[in-house]
Design an enzyme around this catalytic site. Structure first.
Site, PDB file in Angstrom:
ATOM      1  N   ASN A   9       0.859  -1.176   0.000  1.00 27.48           N
ATOM      2  CA  ASN A   9       0.000   0.000   0.000  1.00 27.48           C
ATOM      3  C   ASN A   9       0.898   1.229   0.000  1.00 27.48           C
ATOM      4  OD1 ASN A   9      -1.889   1.979   0.386  1.00 27.48           O
ATOM      5  ND2 ASN A   9      -2.468   1.355   2.454  1.00 27.48           N
ATOM      6  N   TRP A  10       1.068   1.790  -1.184  1.00 32.39           N
ATOM      7  CA  TRP A  10       1.992   2.933  -1.300  1.00 32.39           C
ATOM      8  C   TRP A  10       1.409   4.196  -0.687  1.00 32.39           C
ATOM      9  CZ3 TRP A  10       4.352   2.873  -6.978  1.00 32.39           C
ATOM     10  CH2 TRP A  10       5.117   1.709  -7.137  1.00 32.39           C
ATOM     11  N   LYS A  11       0.112   4.224  -0.465  1.00 31.95           N
ATOM     12  CA  LYS A  11      -0.551   5.439   0.039  1.00 31.95           C
ATOM     13  C   LYS A  11      -0.195   6.617  -0.877  1.00 31.95           C
ATOM     14  CE  LYS A  11      -0.472   3.379   4.580  1.00 31.95           C
ATOM     15  NZ  LYS A  11      -0.457   3.539   6.022  1.00 31.95           N
ATOM     16  N   HIS A  97      -9.776   1.711   4.153  1.00 28.47           N
ATOM     17  CA  HIS A  97      -8.565   1.853   4.962  1.00 28.47           C
ATOM     18  C   HIS A  97      -8.858   2.843   6.093  1.00 28.47           C
ATOM     19  CE1 HIS A  97      -4.551   2.897   6.212  1.00 28.47           C
ATOM     20  NE2 HIS A  97      -4.154   1.777   5.638  1.00 28.47           N
ATOM     21  N   GLU A  99      -7.263   5.206   7.245  1.00 23.52           N
ATOM     22  CA  GLU A  99      -6.972   6.615   6.926  1.00 23.52           C
ATOM     23  C   GLU A  99      -8.130   7.231   6.146  1.00 23.52           C
ATOM     24  OE1 GLU A  99      -3.227   5.743   5.099  1.00 23.52           O
ATOM     25  OE2 GLU A  99      -2.429   5.196   7.069  1.00 23.52           O
ATOM     26  N   GLU A 169      -6.533  -4.486  10.238  1.00 21.19           N
ATOM     27  CA  GLU A 169      -5.478  -3.518  10.510  1.00 21.19           C
ATOM     28  C   GLU A 169      -5.797  -2.741  11.788  1.00 21.19           C
ATOM     29  OE1 GLU A 169      -3.216  -2.521   6.666  1.00 21.19           O
ATOM     30  OE2 GLU A 169      -4.835  -1.078   6.868  1.00 21.19           O
ATOM     31  N   GLY A 175       1.642   2.395  10.857  1.00 26.95           N
ATOM     32  CA  GLY A 175       2.625   3.466  10.737  1.00 26.95           C
ATOM     33  C   GLY A 175       3.263   3.856  12.061  1.00 26.95           C
ATOM     34  N   SER A 214       2.367  -2.074  10.527  1.00 26.53           N
ATOM     35  CA  SER A 214       3.798  -2.234  10.803  1.00 26.53           C
ATOM     36  C   SER A 214       4.320  -3.643  10.502  1.00 26.53           C
ATOM     37  CB  SER A 214       4.123  -1.831  12.247  1.00 26.53           C
ATOM     38  OG  SER A 214       3.805  -0.455  12.440  1.00 26.53           O
ATOM     39  N   GLY A 235       2.318  -0.985   4.461  1.00 25.98           N
ATOM     40  CA  GLY A 235       2.525   0.414   4.094  1.00 25.98           C
ATOM     41  C   GLY A 235       4.002   0.731   3.982  1.00 25.98           C
ATOM     42  N   GLY A 236       4.568   1.272   5.052  1.00 24.49           N
ATOM     43  CA  GLY A 236       5.950   1.758   5.043  1.00 24.49           C
ATOM     44  C   GLY A 236       6.955   0.810   4.409  1.00 24.49           C
TER      45      GLY A 236
HETATM   46  P1  PGA Z   1       2.162   0.370   7.813  1.00 24.81           P
HETATM   47  O1  PGA Z   1       0.765   0.630   7.070  1.00 24.81           O
HETATM   48  O2  PGA Z   1       2.683  -0.925   7.290  1.00 24.81           O
HETATM   49  O3  PGA Z   1       3.022   1.544   7.426  1.00 24.81           O
HETATM   50  O4  PGA Z   1       1.867   0.319   9.266  1.00 24.81           O
HETATM   51  C1  PGA Z   1      -0.134  -0.418   6.859  1.00 24.81           C
HETATM   52  C2  PGA Z   1      -1.370   0.090   6.184  1.00 24.81           C
HETATM   53  O5  PGA Z   1      -1.783   1.217   6.504  1.00 24.81           O
HETATM   54  O6  PGA Z   1      -1.952  -0.570   5.331  1.00 24.81           O
END
Ligand code: PGA
Length: 252
Positions: A9-11, A97, A99, A169, A175, A214, A235-236
């Site tokens: 997930n590049w966001k 998601h 966010e 999640e 994050g 994470s 994500g990250g």
């Molecule tokens: P993260 O993000 O791996 O940076 O915690 C995961 C996500 O939001 O899908």
């Protein structure tokens, strides 16, 4: 075996050129995925065709959108419909998601509509659920996630539900570098599978449930080895080729 998925997930990260470089670095390694394994790259809308083109003929690699509209078409400036995604052959879409729930006011009802739009167009929704820290602190995560699933998904037919991927999640782990322990992840995944089973019976056994929050190169093997964890939404660590490659290799 149930599908196992490493989903990046590049966001809202990376320029177009950086995105190209990242995908090329990953593809260069030529990881051959097994029949039941899948690598999915959820990239920003303007990069979808680029990602699609690069991944195109590689078996079990796919591009994904990070969102789509809950409306089929029409005067909704700035929105992208499931039909549009399908017209460029996109087969996955991340929905709900945390966010998007938090910053863009997405809620269980609008997510039910988005899920419907994707299913109508043959796009697999990667449906995100998960509790905030305040809920975890009072040990109410199971009922919180149950409400998310019930209000967005449980009116679908068993046939439709069998086409969905779920991503658990916990918001407190996204994050933050604070991963759920393998035991915490397994507990919630088993709970989600149990809810699916109670409602839909056997079909629950075939629905992939990804863990997100994470996931890193260093913890993917432990998390993915849990019996009800079928990969991750990352994500990250998906922004670093070497890390995401390690996570792909950690799939069961
Ligand atoms: P993260 O993000 O791996 O940076 O915690 C995961 C996500 O939001 O899908």
């Amino acid at each position: 075996m149930r599908k196992q998925i490493a989903a990046a997930n590049w966001k809202m990260n990376l320029t177009y050129q950086q995105g190209e470089e990242l995908l090329d670095a990953i593809l260069k390694e030529n990881i051959e995925l097994k029949e039941h394994q899948q690598a999915v790259f959820a990239v920003p809308f303007p990069y979808l065709i680029m990602a699609q083109t690069r991944l195109g003929n590689k078996k079990n690699y796919a591009a994904a959108a990070q969102n789509c509209s809950d409306q089929p078409a029409g005067a909704y400036t700035g929105e992208v419909s499931a039909e549009m995604l399908r017209s460029i052959n996109i087969r996955y879409c991340v929905l709900g998601h945390s966010e998007r729930r938090e910053y863009f006011s997405e809620h269980n009802q609008s997510l039910a509509a988005k899920t419907q739009r994707c299913l109508e167009r043959g796009i697999t929704p990667i449906f995100c659920c998960g509790e905030p820290l305040s809920i975890r602190e009072v040990d109410a995560q199971e009922s919180f996630v149950e409400a998310q699933l019930k209000e967005s998904l449980f009116h679908f037919s068993p046939e439709d539900i069998s086409k969905i991927v779920i991503a658990y999640e916990p918001i407190w782990a996204i994050g933050t570098g604070k991963t759920a322990s393998a035991q915490q992840a397994q507990e919630m995944h088993a709970c989600i599978r149990g809810l699916l089973k109670a409602k839909y019976g056997q079909v629950a056994d075939s629905i992939p449930i990804l863990y997100g929050g994470s996931v890193k190169a260093g913890n993917a093997v432990e998390l993915f080895s849990c019996p009800d964890v079928d990969g991750g939404l990352v994500g990250g660590a998906s922004l670093v080729a070497a890390d995401f490659l390690t996570i792909m290799r950690a799939l069961k």
